[in-house]
Design an enzyme around this catalytic site. Structure first.
Site, PDB file in Angstrom:
ATOM      1  N   LYS A 191       0.981  -1.110   0.055  1.00  0.00           N
ATOM      2  CA  LYS A 191      -0.073  -0.095   0.090  1.00  0.00           C
ATOM      3  C   LYS A 191       0.926   1.291   0.003  1.00  0.00           C
ATOM      4  O   LYS A 191       1.342   1.782   1.074  1.00  0.00           O
ATOM      5  CB  LYS A 191      -0.749  -0.118   1.266  1.00  0.00           C
ATOM      6  CG  LYS A 191      -1.656   1.249   1.577  1.00  0.00           C
ATOM      7  CD  LYS A 191      -2.546   1.814   0.501  1.00  0.00           C
ATOM      8  CE  LYS A 191      -3.312   2.953   1.028  1.00  0.00           C
ATOM      9  NZ  LYS A 191      -2.484   4.123   0.846  1.00  0.00           N
ATOM     10  N   GLU A 236       9.552  15.832  15.379  1.00  0.00           N
ATOM     11  CA  GLU A 236      10.423  15.773  14.090  1.00  0.00           C
ATOM     12  C   GLU A 236       9.903  16.959  13.379  1.00  0.00           C
ATOM     13  O   GLU A 236       8.727  17.056  13.123  1.00  0.00           O
ATOM     14  CB  GLU A 236       9.790  14.445  13.364  1.00  0.00           C
ATOM     15  CG  GLU A 236      10.670  13.711  12.599  1.00  0.00           C
ATOM     16  CD  GLU A 236      10.211  12.398  12.117  1.00  0.00           C
ATOM     17  OE1 GLU A 236       9.046  11.969  12.412  1.00  0.00           O
ATOM     18  OE2 GLU A 236      11.096  11.661  11.575  1.00  0.00           O
ATOM     19  N   CYS A 256      13.245  10.778   7.839  1.00  0.00           N
ATOM     20  CA  CYS A 256      13.338  10.506   9.272  1.00  0.00           C
ATOM     21  C   CYS A 256      14.682  10.612   9.879  1.00  0.00           C
ATOM     22  O   CYS A 256      14.938  10.627  10.921  1.00  0.00           O
ATOM     23  CB  CYS A 256      12.914   8.963   9.452  1.00  0.00           C
ATOM     24  SG  CYS A 256      11.061   8.662   8.851  1.00  0.00           S
ATOM     25  N   SER A 299       5.020   7.437  10.656  1.00  0.00           N
ATOM     26  CA  SER A 299       5.387   7.960  12.115  1.00  0.00           C
ATOM     27  C   SER A 299       5.043   7.022  13.410  1.00  0.00           C
ATOM     28  O   SER A 299       4.318   5.698  13.110  1.00  0.00           O
ATOM     29  CB  SER A 299       3.983   8.920  12.278  1.00  0.00           C
ATOM     30  OG  SER A 299       2.693   8.272  12.365  1.00  0.00           O
ATOM     31  N   GLU A 307       9.853   1.185  10.640  1.00  0.00           N
ATOM     32  CA  GLU A 307      10.887   2.117  10.758  1.00  0.00           C
ATOM     33  C   GLU A 307      10.086   3.608  10.986  1.00  0.00           C
ATOM     34  O   GLU A 307       9.401   4.061  10.086  1.00  0.00           O
ATOM     35  CB  GLU A 307      11.629   2.245   9.394  1.00  0.00           C
ATOM     36  CG  GLU A 307      12.761   2.927   9.337  1.00  0.00           C
ATOM     37  CD  GLU A 307      12.654   4.178   8.533  1.00  0.00           C
ATOM     38  OE1 GLU A 307      12.514   5.399   9.332  1.00  0.00           O
ATOM     39  OE2 GLU A 307      12.417   4.265   7.186  1.00  0.00           O
TER      40      GLU A 307
END
Ligand code: SIN
Length: 487
Positions: free
Chosen positions: A181, A391, A291, A236, A257
């Site tokens: 996806k 972040e 990231c 996230s 991750e």
């Protein structure tokens, strides 16, 4: 809008069982160019029913795929790699138009993504077992590795090619079939990769791409369907936690991750020019939307002024604009919401005493149409500001001064995240210490770029589970079976 050598790469249908298909409902969703706000195209908007169908197809196909020899799987992956590299320019163009990153960077991402396919085409032949010394002479202990089964992947919009390749390639190498996806913002890169996989001869049903705008519904099916034995997700931490819960009833294997909050530490003995070069590439790659981007800059007080001056000079050379434009080095953010989120973080830092030392000027006509945020440098940032806690995912650097090693190590580790960290120093003893105490899955020492297919990518703490790429990257796609033989 596109100027492709091979226009067949531009697909708008989903890909299930080797067939290009529309949604059962014939619904579509719009994919927009973040640099202009224009609709690029409409893409098939699949839901739960089609996702379930793709999973059943993958479960059937996986049995056959796993029966191929490792060498056959390796050769098919290699053929896919070759085609991806042959179409690097076209794929880069698709990537830039749907994601926004500058064309040169997009070319780099295609090569980066392809490198995982190449790497795992090689690793496919090296999924070794073991023979272990038994406790008695009439025994033999063998260990074999088997594919986990159907793998679901959920990939983000910031690296639409590389993250997909980093998950699909090891899955296929291990003998798994995949239902993927891609992010609703960037499905076109995934579909183009699937087209090339088909051209390479990878059998229908081994890779299935489910496109759709309702990520929650598709994600629920991918995590709730017992035929799926493993999930690999990049995104996230908040969504990762939710997926862990959704995978719990079936005890599915998970690779995650997740978010990062990388500290970038410059010590008093650092080569400042190298540190600035590292900071630029780490911070402004993909407009700060990675990231592993440097998220918090800790600069030794004795070199703080010099470092910030050099950083401003380097930032002054950045050129913000549509990624298709000549010489552009910083593209748009993915959405207007992302721009607003960055502004909230900047405002919070300013309210806590920071000041803007540099901010690029945007061409207002372009900025009004696209989701641009000007590269910004903040000085005197409070360690408690949201900018250092969350972040940023935008082209904003905030500098904090430190005085001692002990203090900066405490600053760096004061985060629930633990993906990447960076440090610049010439002192070998300090490097050894930092290597041991910094809480991160990856540490860049005198470098701002750490990602490559040969190294294990992944984090600790709330930054995730498992490793991608490298010799470790296949582990999450195989189950270890121990055979106890008695003679
Ligand atoms: C990411 O941002 O999730 C991946 C970045 C990388 O692979 O370097």
């Amino acid at each position: 809008m596109f100027n492709l050598r091979n226009s067949l790469l531009l697909r708008t249908q989903a890909f299930i069982d080797g067939e290009w298909c529309n949604a059962d409902t014939h619904k579509t969703f719009a994919v927009k160019n973040p640099a202009t706000g224009e609709i690029i195209t409409q893409v098939a908007d699949l839901g739960v029913t089609e996702t379930r169908r793709a999973i059943v197809v993958a479960a059937r196909t996986q049995q056959v795929w796993a029966q191929k020899t490792a060498k056959e799987r390796s050769q098919l992956l290699r053929a896919w790699f070759d085609l991806v590299m042959q179409h690097q320019d076209d794929l880069a163009q698709i990537l830039t138009i749907e994601q926004g990153k500058p064309l040169a960077e997009a070319r780099g991402e295609i090569a980066y993504g392809a490198s995982y396919i190449e790497w795992f085409s090689e690793e496919a032949k090296r999924i070794y077992g073991d023979v272990i010394a038994p406790p008695s002479v009439d025994q033999r202990i063998l260990v074999i590795k088997q594919p986990v089964g159907v793998v679901a992947t959920i990939t983000p919009w910031n690296f639409p090619c590389a993250m997909l390749a980093r998950k699909i390639a090891p899955a296929l190498a291990a003998g798994c079939a995949v239902v993927a996806k891609p992010a609703a913002e960037t499905p076109l890169s995934a579909l183009a990769l699937a087209f090339l996989a088909q051209q390479a001869g990878i059998p229908g049903g081994v890779i299935n791409i489910v496109t759709g705008a309702d990520s929650a519904a598709i994600g629920s099916e991918l995590t709730g369907n017992p035929l799926v034995r493993k999930l690999s997700f990049t995104g996230s931490t908040a969504v990762g936690k939710q997926l862990i819960q959704q995978c719990a009833p079936d005890v599915k294997r998970i690779t995650l991750e997740l978010g990062g909050n990388a500290p970038f530490i410059v010590f008093d003995d650092a080569d400042l020019d190298a540190a600035v070069a590292g900071a630029m590439v780490s911070k402004f790659r993909n407009a700060g939307q990675t990231c592993v981007c440097a998220n918090r800059f800790y600069i030794h007080r004795s070199v703080y002024a010099q470092f910030s001056e050099k950083l401003i000079a380097a930032m002054n050379l950045l050129s913000v604009g549509n990624g298709m434009g000549e010489g552009v080095s910083v593209g748009p953010l993915i959405s207007l919401a992302a721009v607003k989120k960055v502004q909230v973080l900047v405002d919070d830092a300013l309210a806590r005493g920071a000041h803007i030392a540099y901010q690029a000027t945007l061409d207002l006509t372009e900025a009004a149409q696209g989701n641009f945020y000007p590269p910004t440098l903040l000085l005197n940032v409070s360690p408690d500001s949201a900018l250092t806690r969350q972040e940023i995912f935008g082209p904003v650097a905030g500098l904090i001064a430190f005085d001692t090693d002990q203090q900066v190590i405490a600053f760096a580790n004061d985060s629930e995240f633990g993906l990447a960290a960076y440090c610049y120093t010439q002192n070998a003893k300090r490097i050894k210490h930092l290597s041991e105490v910094l809480e991160a899955g990856m540490l860049g020492i005198n470098t701002g770029i750490i990602s490559n297919e040969m190294a294990p990518f992944g984090g600790i703490k709330q930054s995730g589970w498992g490793r991608e790429g490298s010799l470790y990257g296949i582990d999450d796609y195989v189950s270890v079976k121990y055979l106890c033989e008695r003679f």
